[in-house]
Design an enzyme around this catalytic site. Sequence first.
Site, PDB file in Angstrom:
ATOM      1  N   GLU A  41      62.564 170.855  26.493  1.00  0.00           N
ATOM      2  CA  GLU A  41      62.623 172.241  26.606  1.00  0.00           C
ATOM      3  C   GLU A  41      63.002 172.979  25.415  1.00  0.00           C
ATOM      4  OE1 GLU A  41      65.576 173.216  29.541  1.00  0.00           O
ATOM      5  OE2 GLU A  41      65.931 175.263  28.704  1.00  0.00           O
ATOM      6  N   ARG A  45      64.672 181.278  22.225  1.00  0.00           N
ATOM      7  CA  ARG A  45      65.845 181.851  21.378  1.00  0.00           C
ATOM      8  C   ARG A  45      65.759 182.183  20.278  1.00  0.00           C
ATOM      9  NH1 ARG A  45      70.638 178.123  24.438  1.00  0.00           N
ATOM     10  NH2 ARG A  45      69.601 178.240  26.440  1.00  0.00           N
ATOM     11  N   THR A  69      64.871 179.083  28.597  1.00  0.00           N
ATOM     12  CA  THR A  69      65.330 180.504  28.367  1.00  0.00           C
ATOM     13  C   THR A  69      64.295 181.417  28.556  1.00  0.00           C
ATOM     14  OG1 THR A  69      66.603 179.484  26.668  1.00  0.00           O
ATOM     15  CG2 THR A  69      66.902 181.762  26.951  1.00  0.00           C
ATOM     16  N   LYS A 129      67.089 174.716  38.346  1.00  0.00           N
ATOM     17  CA  LYS A 129      68.183 174.399  37.372  1.00  0.00           C
ATOM     18  C   LYS A 129      69.526 174.918  37.714  1.00  0.00           C
ATOM     19  CE  LYS A 129      69.391 176.319  32.686  1.00  0.00           C
ATOM     20  NZ  LYS A 129      68.881 176.066  31.467  1.00  0.00           N
TER      21      LYS A 129
HETATM   22  C1  3PG Z   1      71.191 175.952  28.405  1.00  0.00           C
HETATM   23  O1  3PG Z   1      70.829 176.621  27.682  1.00  0.00           O
HETATM   24  O2  3PG Z   1      70.467 175.524  29.448  1.00  0.00           O
HETATM   25  C2  3PG Z   1      72.478 175.196  28.254  1.00  0.00           C
HETATM   26  O3  3PG Z   1      73.165 176.432  27.475  1.00  0.00           O
HETATM   27  C3  3PG Z   1      72.541 174.289  27.441  1.00  0.00           C
HETATM   28  O4  3PG Z   1      74.012 173.843  27.819  1.00  0.00           O
HETATM   29  P1  3PG Z   1      74.765 172.970  26.702  1.00  0.00           P
HETATM   30  O5  3PG Z   1      74.365 173.520  25.316  1.00  0.00           O
HETATM   31  O6  3PG Z   1      76.190 173.091  27.104  1.00  0.00           O
HETATM   32  O7  3PG Z   1      74.197 171.540  26.788  1.00  0.00           O
END
Ligand code: 3PG
Length: 210
Positions: A41, A45, A69, A129
């Site tokens: 994924e 960002r 995102t 999710k």
């Molecule tokens: C995401 O963007 O899906 C989460 O912020 C990832 O979370 P983590 O950095 O705590 O694994």
Amino acid sequence: MNSELILNRAYPVLPVIVIEELSQAVPLAQALSAGGIHVFEVTLRTACALEAIQEIKAAMPDCITGAGTVTSPDQIDAVLKAGADFAVSPGATPALLKESNKQNLSLIPGVSTPSDVIQAIEHGYNLLKLFPAEQSVGVSMLKALAGPFPDIRFCPTGGIGLHNAKDYLSLSNVVAIGGSWVCPGNLVKEGRWDEITQLAGEAVDALKKT
Ligand code: 3PG
């Protein structure tokens, strides 16, 4: 792509990737793949995220590469043009759900309440999710959701690492867990690909039998 082809227990870890420099994209994906993680994924960002998806897709056509995102229906077109196999969103607005359906993009929408789940079901989604998993609702919420929503599968993300991944993967309604712990920003920035391969391998070894 059928959501079960994107995430299933064969690939229990979905790495949440942030690419700051385009040159990091393929080496990072290769490092994860060498450790046994073949589904990615790449979060939207950073400015180079869409190009990163394109480059990973070209270099590693057998892997499954998604865009993360995704927060606006306007991004769906760009994600498809970049060649992403799927998309992930932290949320689930009607506009996003409808646009992904319209453009036939496999979206994993983010939910954190029963109403979110119902809204996603109303639009035909069955792989969701749970976000942010640890910071809000966690394992107990997933257990509770299994009752009213027996056909819905989840990929919880947010605050998950090797310390708690098994708590999630032991649940029958969890197909995979998402997380950034296998590709920490400092290792990516410094090009420490062997260490990322090691983190990925440790995660796959520890979680494949859950
Ligand atoms: C995401 O963007 O899906 C989460 O912020 C990832 O979370 P983590 O950095 O705590 O694994």
